[in-house]
Design a protein around this motif. Sequence first.
Motif, short mmCIF file in Angstrom:
data_model
loop_
_atom_site.label_atom_id
_atom_site.label_comp_id
_atom_site.label_asym_id
_atom_site.label_seq_id
_atom_site.Cartn_x
_atom_site.Cartn_y
_atom_site.Cartn_z
N VAL A 6 52.35 12.63 -12.52
CA VAL A 6 51.81 13.06 -13.78
C VAL A 6 52.16 14.13 -14.12
O VAL A 6 51.42 15.13 -13.30
CB VAL A 6 50.24 12.59 -13.51
CG1 VAL A 6 49.54 12.68 -14.83
CG2 VAL A 6 49.95 11.16 -12.97
N PRO B 61 52.11 17.40 -17.07
CA PRO B 61 51.60 17.79 -18.02
C PRO B 61 52.83 18.53 -18.92
O PRO B 61 53.35 19.32 -18.02
CB PRO B 61 50.42 18.74 -18.02
CG PRO B 61 50.06 18.30 -16.47
CD PRO B 61 51.17 17.86 -15.81
N GLN C 237 44.44 13.78 -21.44
CA GLN C 237 45.14 14.37 -20.25
C GLN C 237 44.08 14.82 -19.24
O GLN C 237 44.12 14.46 -17.73
CB GLN C 237 46.12 15.41 -20.60
CG GLN C 237 46.52 16.29 -19.31
CD GLN C 237 47.45 17.36 -19.73
OE1 GLN C 237 48.17 17.36 -20.65
NE2 GLN C 237 47.13 18.48 -19.42
N LYS D 2 48.24 12.39 -24.60
CA LYS D 2 48.28 13.52 -24.42
C LYS D 2 46.61 14.09 -24.67
O LYS D 2 46.17 14.89 -24.09
CB LYS D 2 48.99 14.32 -25.24
CG LYS D 2 48.97 15.89 -25.18
CD LYS D 2 49.58 16.26 -23.91
CE LYS D 2 49.32 17.78 -23.93
NZ LYS D 2 49.81 18.60 -22.40
N LEU E 124 52.18 14.27 -22.19
CA LEU E 124 51.73 14.01 -20.95
C LEU E 124 52.88 13.01 -20.45
O LEU E 124 52.88 11.86 -20.78
CB LEU E 124 50.53 13.61 -20.81
CG LEU E 124 50.12 13.31 -19.05
CD1 LEU E 124 50.13 14.25 -18.30
CD2 LEU E 124 48.63 12.41 -18.97
N SER F 176 49.55 19.20 -12.41
CA SER F 176 50.60 18.23 -12.22
C SER F 176 50.31 17.40 -10.84
O SER F 176 49.91 18.30 -9.80
CB SER F 176 51.80 18.94 -12.31
OG SER F 176 52.81 17.70 -11.99
#
Length: 599
Positions: free
Chosen positions: A204, A206, A234, A231, A211, A283
């Motif tokens: 995952v 960003p 997120q 996004k 995203l 992340s």
Amino acid sequence: MIQSTDVELGRTLVEMGKVDPDMLDSAVRDANKANERLDRVLIKMGLCDQEAILQATAKILHLPYQKLGSLAPDVEAVRLVPAEIAEHYSIVPVELNDGVLYIATHTPGDLFMVDELRRQLGVELELIVATESEIDKAYNNIYGIGGAVMQRLSEEQNKLPQEAEVSLSDNIDIDEMAADATIVRFVNQLIQEAMRDRATDIHVEPMDKELRIRYRIDGMLYEAPIPPAIKKFQAAIISRLKIMADLNIAERRLPQDGKIKIKAGEKEFDLRVATVPTPYGESIAIRILSRDSEMTTLQKLGFSDEHMGMMRQMIQKPYGIIFVTGPTGSGKSTTLYASLSEINSTDRKIITIEDPIEYRIAGTTQIQVNGPIGLTFARILRTTLRLDPDVIMVGETRDPETAKITIATAMTGHLVFSTLHTNDACGSFTRLTDMGVEPFLIASSVEGVLAQRLVRVLCPQCKQSYRPDPGLVRQLNMTRDNPDNIDFKRPGGCEACRYTGYAGRTCIIEMVRMDEAVRRKVVTNSSASDVKATAMKNGMKPIRFAGWQKIKSGMTTCDEVLRVTMEDEFNDEFTGEEEEHKGLVVEEILGDPDARQDD
């Protein structure tokens, strides 16, 4: 009782050659006895699959049957069918043509569904028959994973006061949002889809304006199809994952590690979660580990008969060290587990020291490293010697202290398995020397080193024959075989492999055994290339040779082997389009090792 529709289905399947008439009679009897639908009985008995049933159903109903593949439908058709409706009825829009909407379904006989869709969408419908798995895949490609959830969240967000055009995190409490049923459902779908795709990791990530979510499947990263609106949510998605992993959701500046335990069907999984701060948000990387994985064998891993025999000889030794080397994700731990399972018996005490424990091995003592409290590989290894072990597995020899204790353990009469990070098998000796281990101790304790890589296996259902670029074959330095006599294969793409062209991985390896010639080179602290030259004179084959064998068998491709291996000057020993040239090459490369040492 068998219905007339079942009779027609059975007759059609026989006409299409999908079911044997005698087996159909047996299935009809079972269906009557159990008062169950014929199609379900046929699938239970393994006489045909869902695809054959749907093909026959489409023929009976005079409907087209279609392989959706990577469907890119009409934009207008997608606008007519909201994600929630598509998910609820398990359909996907295919095309809008002259006011008629073509939709794909795996339940073409459900007239109530068709009437409801006509009423809700206000348009005339035409049905296309497709399998449920293809519809699920097409749904994710069109709407993104969790498309219906994102649509619902977007609608809820639109109801909020629009005082400013800001992200959702500025409008409502993120912690509260992370516990919202829709976010929970989206994260669950994300994990379920990863498992369905055989992913080993979820990333995952960003980015500035999006995203990105990626799955690692068979060692390669693939971008997961997700809704563009994701996004906006997120922060809530990341917070939800941190809550599941029992991490501090208020701490967004420091890296964190956690674990999620989940159950999918009858299987249990451990998800290892690692977070790291980035300029665009945290992340997250999630490693998926099955707690119920069946212990594999050396043969299933892809060992050749020759390498399997050599490995079995080494693991039956009463003492010494066996190292498995390779980069992260090359299957080193799996090879060690397979080796341990071969010698696991009631008359041996086996202790493993791991970080983390990836598989449970019945009948062994497994210890988890815990760095923050000082429970390191070296400390556990010292304690382990007092537990009267016969065999010890050290998950990784990563520092000088661990290396020296591991060597000492082998010298005191224990069989030790461990891993190293080196480019090839012979590089392990210089790596241990760099860690401060004396060369004579290495020569006395190490029984053998195995270097391995993982290559993707071509899907057996869709791989295709082709003629590769001659330059590509030359890159492998294995032209001793005439390429014209080899049936090269390349990936195709089908439903079975989810259109990747590959299904699973296999290992390619090179193995060095500590014979007298190699031992002399190690004791004199010779370079890795000198040790490798000596080992090859005694029969060792480089890793690309193992890859070439897999290519010739049609198991993998030239591109795959080139992707995971490095060019090796010693590969030329196995080449030579002319025998005379081959002799000169070998003489030039191997020559007289002692003379070259003096140089």
